[in-house]
Design an enzyme around this catalytic site. Structure first.
Site, PDB file in Angstrom:
ATOM      1  N   TYR A 145       0.823  -1.221   0.000  1.00  0.00           N
ATOM      2  CA  TYR A 145       0.000   0.000   0.000  1.00  0.00           C
ATOM      3  C   TYR A 145       0.854   1.267   0.000  1.00  0.00           C
ATOM      4  CZ  TYR A 145      -3.931  -3.074   1.146  1.00  0.00           C
ATOM      5  OH  TYR A 145      -4.879  -4.065   1.121  1.00  0.00           O
ATOM      6  N   LYS A 196       3.639 -15.170   1.880  1.00  0.00           N
ATOM      7  CA  LYS A 196       3.593 -16.023   0.681  1.00  0.00           C
ATOM      8  C   LYS A 196       5.039 -16.283   0.265  1.00  0.00           C
ATOM      9  CE  LYS A 196       0.607 -16.948  -1.948  1.00  0.00           C
ATOM     10  NZ  LYS A 196       0.093 -18.332  -2.190  1.00  0.00           N
ATOM     11  N   ASP A 229      -2.666 -17.807   2.011  1.00  0.00           N
ATOM     12  CA  ASP A 229      -3.889 -18.382   1.414  1.00  0.00           C
ATOM     13  C   ASP A 229      -4.381 -19.567   2.240  1.00  0.00           C
ATOM     14  OD1 ASP A 229      -1.538 -19.595   0.575  1.00  0.00           O
ATOM     15  OD2 ASP A 229      -2.327 -20.213  -1.360  1.00  0.00           O
ATOM     16  N   ASP A 253      -4.957  -7.096   5.859  1.00  0.00           N
ATOM     17  CA  ASP A 253      -6.200  -6.407   5.499  1.00  0.00           C
ATOM     18  C   ASP A 253      -7.295  -7.444   5.248  1.00  0.00           C
ATOM     19  OD1 ASP A 253      -7.935  -4.455   4.766  1.00  0.00           O
ATOM     20  OD2 ASP A 253      -6.842  -3.777   3.002  1.00  0.00           O
ATOM     21  N   ASP A 257     -10.386  -8.980   7.972  1.00  0.00           N
ATOM     22  CA  ASP A 257     -11.807  -8.849   7.601  1.00  0.00           C
ATOM     23  C   ASP A 257     -12.492 -10.213   7.637  1.00  0.00           C
ATOM     24  OD1 ASP A 257     -11.815  -6.171   7.297  1.00  0.00           O
ATOM     25  OD2 ASP A 257     -12.464  -6.166   5.207  1.00  0.00           O
TER      26      ASP A 257
END
Ligand code: NAD
Length: 368
Positions: A145, A196, A229, A253, A257
Site C-alpha cells: 500500500y 507467501k 492463502d 487487510d 476482515d
C-alpha cells in the site's frame, strides 16, 4: 478525589455513523472522569469528509499537528458516497492513511472474539466459532500500500500499466513481530506468521526475520509459519487453532476482515494501531472500530456503538495500562448483551432492540 491520570484524548469522529458512535465513547470517558479517580482531557476535531466540507482538505495541518501531539486518538470512520468521485489524493480516507503513516502506527491489532450471546450471528456453525478469541496483528505502514514505484502509466499499443510494489525491510518486520510475541506472552503463547514465501521474496524475508526474533528473544512462544492463502482457508475450517496471527499489510487487510466475519457483526469489532514506545515508555496510538462510516444507516440513531466502546477499552489497556478499567468496560458490554439488549445489526428473535444512544447508556449503567 485524587486524580491519578491526566491524559489527553483526541476524538476524531469523522463521517457517517462515526460521530454517532464516538459520542457514546465520549460519554464513557466522561463517566470515568466523574466516577473514578481519572482525569482525561478531551479534545475533538474534524477529519475526512467533514473536514473537506469545512476546509476543503481531509485533514488540516492544525488537526494533523494535534494528532502528532496526542498520545491517544479515538477515530470514528471516514468516507461516504458524497466524496467518492474526488481524486484519490483528496478523498476522506487519505486522512486516515496519512495519520497511520506519519504517526508511524505500524502495528494494527484486531481482536476477533465471538461473544457467546451472539454465536448465532456468525455464518459458521456455533461449535466452530463459540469461544473464539483471536488477535490479528497486521503490519500497517509498509508493504504494497505504500511501496514505490507505484502508479498507472501509459505503455505501448495505447495500453496502461498499474504498478504497486510490495516491499519490506528487516526492521519493519522485526518490530511488528515483537508486538505479536509480546501479546502472545499474555495469551496462549502461540504465534502464527503468514506470508507467501512460496512465491514472493518479501515473504521469504518475512518468514526468516520472524523466526529470528522468536529464536533470539521469545523461545517460550510457539511459532508456526503458514502461507497466507492457507490461513484464509484455516480461518474458516478451524479458527480456534489460532491465537495470535502476525502478517503484512496486504494479507492482514484481508485476513482480519475474514476473521471479523467469523464473529457475526462489524458493529462489534474494535481495533488499535500502535507506534513504537519512546524512551519514556510513551507511544502514539489510534483506536477505531473496524467498520466504516456506514452511510446506509447514518443519522438514523441505530448504529452499534460497541465496536467503538471496545476500541476505547483497548486504549485503556494498551496505552494507559488501566487493565482493570478495561476489564470493567468489557464486562459491562457482556452484561448488556446478557440482558438481551441489541442494536438492529445484531437483533434476533426475543431480544430487545435499542438505539445507539440507549446502548451507550445501558453499557454505562453496568460500569462499576
Ligand atoms: P461499512 O463498514 O461502513 O458498512 C458495511 C455494512 O455494515 C453496512 O451495511 C453498514 O450499515 C453495516 N455497519 C457497519 N458498521 C456498523 C455499525 N456500527 N452498526 C450497525 N451496522 C454497521 O463499509 P462500507 O459500506 O464498505 O463503506 C462505507 C464507507 O466507509 C466508504 O466510504 C468506505 O470507504 C468507508 N470506510 C471507512 C473506514 C474507516 O474510516 N476506517 C473503513 C471502512 C470503510
Amino acid at each position: 478525589m485524587i486524580k491519578i491520570k491526566n491524559r489527553k484524548i483526541l476524538l476524531l469522529p469523522g463521517d457517517g455513523i462515526g460521530p454517532e458512535v464516538v459520542a457514546e465513547v465520549k460519554k464513557v470517558i466522561q463517566w470515568l472522569n466523574s466516577k473514578k479517580s481519572l482525569d482525561f482531557t478531551i479534545d475533538e476535531d474534524l477529519i475526512g469528509g467533514a473536514s473537506i466540507e469545512k476546509h476543503k482538505n481531509p485533514i488540516t495541518d492544525e488537526v494533523f499537528y494535534k494528532a502528532m501531539e496526542s498520545e491517544i486518538i479515538i477515530f470514528g470512520a471516514c468516507g461516504g458516497p458524497k466524496w467518492d468521485n474526488l481524486e484519490f489524493s483528496k478523498k476522506p480516507e487519505r486522512a486516515l492513511l496519512k495519520l497511520r503513516k506519519e504517526l508511524k502506527l505500524f502495528a494494527n491489532l484486531r481482536p476477533a472474539i465471538c461473544f457467546k450471546q451472539l454465536v448465532e450471528a456468525s455464518s459458521l456453525k456455533p461449535e466452530i466459532v463459540s469461544g473464539l478469541d483471536i488477535m490479528i496483528v497486521r503490519e500497517l505502514t509498509g508493504g504494497i500500500y505504500f511501496g514505490e514505484p507505484r502508479g498507472i502509466k501509459p505503455i505501448e499499443n495505447g495500453e496502461r500499466k498499474g504498478i504497486n510494489t510490495h516491499t519490506y525491510t528487516s526492521n519493519e518486520i522485526i518490530r511488528v513481530a515483537k508486538v505479536a510475541f509480546e501479546l502472545a506472552k499474555k495469551r496462549s503463547k502461540k504465534v502464527t506468521s503468514c506470508e507467501k514465501s512460496n512465491v514472493m521474496e518479501s515473504g521469504v524475508l518475512w518468514k526468516e526475520e520472524v523466526q529470528k526474533v522468536r529464536d533470539n528473544d521469545y523461545t517460550d512462544i510457539a511459532l508456526n509459519h503458514m502461507l497466507a492463502d492457507n490461513c484464509a482457508m484455516q480461518l474458516l475450517r478451524d479458527p480456534k487453532q489460532f491465537d495470535v496471527i502476525v502478517t503484512d499489510n496486504l494479507f492482514g487487510d484481508m485476513l482480519s476482515d475474514e476473521a471479523a466475519m467469523l464473529t457475526g457483526s462489524l458493529g462489534l469489532l474494535p481495533s488499535a494501531s500502535l507506534g513504537a514506545k519512546d524512551k519514556n515508555g510513551k507511544m502514539r496510538s489510534m483506536y477505531e472500530p473496524v467498520h466504516g462510516s456506514a452511510p446506509d444507516i447514518a443519522g438514523e440513531g441505530i448504529a452499534n456503538p460497541i465496536a467503538s466502546i471496545l476500541s476505547f477499552s483497548m486504549a485503556l489497556r494498551y496505552s494507559l495500562d488501566l487493565d482493570q478499567e478495561a476489564d470493567n468496560l468489557d464486562q459491562a458490554v457482556q452484561k448488556v448483551l446478557d440482558d438481551g439488549l441489541r442494536t438492529k445489526d445484531i437483533l434476533s428473535k426475543g431480544k430487545k432492540e435499542v438505539s445507539t444512544l440507549q446502548m451507550g447508556d445501558a453499557i454505562i449503567s453496568k460500569l462499576k
